[in-house]
Design a protein around this motif. Sequence first.
Motif, PDB file in Angstrom:
ATOM      1  N   PRO A  87       0.816  -1.222   0.000  1.00 41.25           N
ATOM      2  CA  PRO A  87       0.000   0.000   0.000  1.00 41.25           C
ATOM      3  C   PRO A  87       0.849   1.271   0.000  1.00 41.25           C
ATOM      4  O   PRO A  87       0.579   2.194  -0.781  1.00 41.25           O
ATOM      5  CB  PRO A  87      -0.798  -0.095   1.307  1.00 41.25           C
ATOM      6  N   VAL A  88       1.873   1.310   0.846  1.00 36.44           N
ATOM      7  CA  VAL A  88       2.701   2.525   0.918  1.00 36.44           C
ATOM      8  C   VAL A  88       3.383   2.770  -0.421  1.00 36.44           C
ATOM      9  O   VAL A  88       3.355   3.892  -0.962  1.00 36.44           O
ATOM     10  CB  VAL A  88       3.743   2.403   2.047  1.00 36.44           C
ATOM     11  N   LEU A  91       0.643   3.741  -3.195  1.00 37.49           N
ATOM     12  CA  LEU A  91       0.113   5.106  -3.070  1.00 37.49           C
ATOM     13  C   LEU A  91       1.204   6.135  -3.357  1.00 37.49           C
ATOM     14  O   LEU A  91       0.962   7.136  -4.031  1.00 37.49           O
ATOM     15  CB  LEU A  91      -0.472   5.311  -1.674  1.00 37.49           C
ATOM     16  N   GLY A  92       2.406   5.865  -2.846  1.00 37.14           N
ATOM     17  CA  GLY A  92       3.506   6.777  -3.119  1.00 37.14           C
ATOM     18  C   GLY A  92       3.789   6.874  -4.609  1.00 37.14           C
ATOM     19  O   GLY A  92       4.011   7.958  -5.148  1.00 37.14           O
ATOM     20  N   VAL A  94       1.620   6.363  -7.010  1.00 40.11           N
ATOM     21  CA  VAL A  94       0.518   7.124  -7.604  1.00 40.11           C
ATOM     22  C   VAL A  94       0.784   8.613  -7.445  1.00 40.11           C
ATOM     23  O   VAL A  94       0.604   9.402  -8.374  1.00 40.11           O
ATOM     24  CB  VAL A  94      -0.834   6.751  -6.943  1.00 40.11           C
ATOM     25  N   HIS A  95       1.269   8.996  -6.266  1.00 42.27           N
ATOM     26  CA  HIS A  95       1.535  10.415  -6.042  1.00 42.27           C
ATOM     27  C   HIS A  95       2.577  10.944  -7.024  1.00 42.27           C
ATOM     28  O   HIS A  95       2.384  11.974  -7.657  1.00 42.27           O
ATOM     29  CB  HIS A  95       2.006  10.654  -4.604  1.00 42.27           C
ATOM     30  N   LEU A  96       3.678  10.216  -7.157  1.00 45.13           N
ATOM     31  CA  LEU A  96       4.747  10.694  -8.037  1.00 45.13           C
ATOM     32  C   LEU A  96       4.286  10.749  -9.492  1.00 45.13           C
ATOM     33  O   LEU A  96       4.624  11.667 -10.227  1.00 45.13           O
ATOM     34  CB  LEU A  96       5.979   9.789  -7.937  1.00 45.13           C
ATOM     35  N   LEU A 156       7.258   1.392  -4.926  1.00 43.28           N
ATOM     36  CA  LEU A 156       6.983   2.769  -5.350  1.00 43.28           C
ATOM     37  C   LEU A 156       7.511   3.028  -6.755  1.00 43.28           C
ATOM     38  O   LEU A 156       6.799   3.539  -7.623  1.00 43.28           O
ATOM     39  CB  LEU A 156       7.629   3.733  -4.343  1.00 43.28           C
TER      40      LEU A 156
END
Lengths: 285, 308
Positions: A87-88, A91-92, A94-96, A156
């Motif tokens: 998950p971390v 989501l990270g 996706v942010h980048l 990530l």
Amino acid sequence: MTTAAYPPTSKKIANAVMLSITGICAFLVVAVLLFILGYLVVNGAKSLNWAFFTKLPAPVGEIGGGLANAIVGSGKMLLIAAALGVPVGLLGGVHLAEFSGSAFASIVRYTTDLLNGVPSIVMGIFVYTLVVVPMHHFSTLAGGIALGIMMIPIALRSTEEFLRGVPQALREGAMSLGASKTQTILTVIIPAALPGIITGIMLNLARVAGETAPLLFTAFSNQYWSPGFDQPSASLPVVIFNYAISPYEDWHRQAWAGGFVLLTAVLLINIVARLILSRRTSLPR
Amino acid sequence: MSFAERLRKGDEAAYLVTLISALTIVLITVLLAQHLWSNSVLARQKFGFHFLTSSTWDPLSGNFGALPFVYGTLLTSFISLLIAVPVGIGAAIFLSELAPRGISNALTFLVELLAAVPSVIFGLIGIFVLVPMLNVVIPPIAAHLSFLPIFGGSFFGVSYLTAGLVLSIMIVPFIVSISREVLMAVPTAQREAMMALGATKWDVTWRSVVPYARRGIIGSIFLALARALGETMAVTMVIGNVPEIHASLLSPGYTIAAVIANEFAEASEDLYLHALIEMALVLFVVTMIVNASARLLMLTAGIREIRE
């Protein structure tokens, strides 16, 4: 007027020699893999039996027993690792790929690569001070957290790469229908990149499944079953290590069997994942 | 669209949640450094910089010097580079410049599988296959070379050389696959220009393609070096674990990662624990610097993605 033939013979010879040498280098590297595989198959397969998968380790000095507790222990730790790391990392990523500006993205990306390069033994010490010291004892949980933290950087980076590989037209199409950014990401972009993301996670799990150093002083080891998540636990890589450096013949046999099982699992996942990835040419590797 | 509307659709929340996840990376890195720093305070205060220059390692009397481990780490990594760099670059050149695409892809696939083999497996092969093998091969060779200090002394199978050999096998896949990517990214025009002048394939490769890819290749070597410095399990299993400094490559030794792996769980005194954590700190800082330089080299060479 005649011109000398170019290239001269000396250059042609140098060409042939150097090209052959590079070829030998390449086959040497591949030969090493085949050599390792060969030894593990020969020594591992003959040491493997049903008890290996179903029995607890025999007491010191006795012949027989198995590594069932280590296999289950590894499985539990990988479960925790995936629950933390995926998950971390996802989501990270996706942010980048979807939200952040390029300056922020490059800082995070650079940090991620550095974190990924931290030696696994150092990661083990970090999780020891972070989890084991406050809990006052080794545990499956600590081992899982160590592996989970090691999964984050690659999760990530691979998520970000696969999301960036989704064509811009898909984003524009969704947006033009009035979808919000979140809706676009959830219903269009992630589904498009999902096969890549999942194979990335598989590769990631295969990588941490073989990690030994971070587990030495987080999960430690255990001769018996480790109920729940707050007891010291055996894991396949740590047991292989402990058995390999032990003086007992029968433990060496078990170490080979364990190595064979571990390597087979890791390589099978790698082969399947890489075949799936190479098939999907529309996505980045 | 007003802020309230966007919030309702979840964009702001999604932004925040994903931002926190991305920042977790930075948080972990900072926490990691802070934990290593604050948990090594006893050793740092007691020994200062003397820690790195002293070669006494005596847990009983509480005297800790890291020099034998630093020496072993540097020596084994150096040996591994000595072997892996020429072989790795040679293989990368073959895969990118010479081999037909199909063969190149198949071999690269196998090289990547080699990179996926867990370190404890290399240790297993090291202990049970490589050590007995070297015990047969090395002594007759060493007998002829014993006038050189690096081949002096007796050989028991576990040594700096054995560890360096195992390390070289472990890092060579990284050099091959990254260098291959870098070489393949060299523009075709770079090759064609020299080929048009009648140069041989090797000349084109060595004088035109490799120099162009130089920074990326050096970057791949740095990345491999960082791996070698931090590699633990396989080295622990074949280096002999003796905290001494020897000139001979055939002597047993110790590395930073190996001593942590072997002694951390049994370190009962706080000072002992802090000395080991200070060594982890040293390893952390060194690999950070090597990795950071590698990535910077890659970035200046225009390579954003490194597949490992």
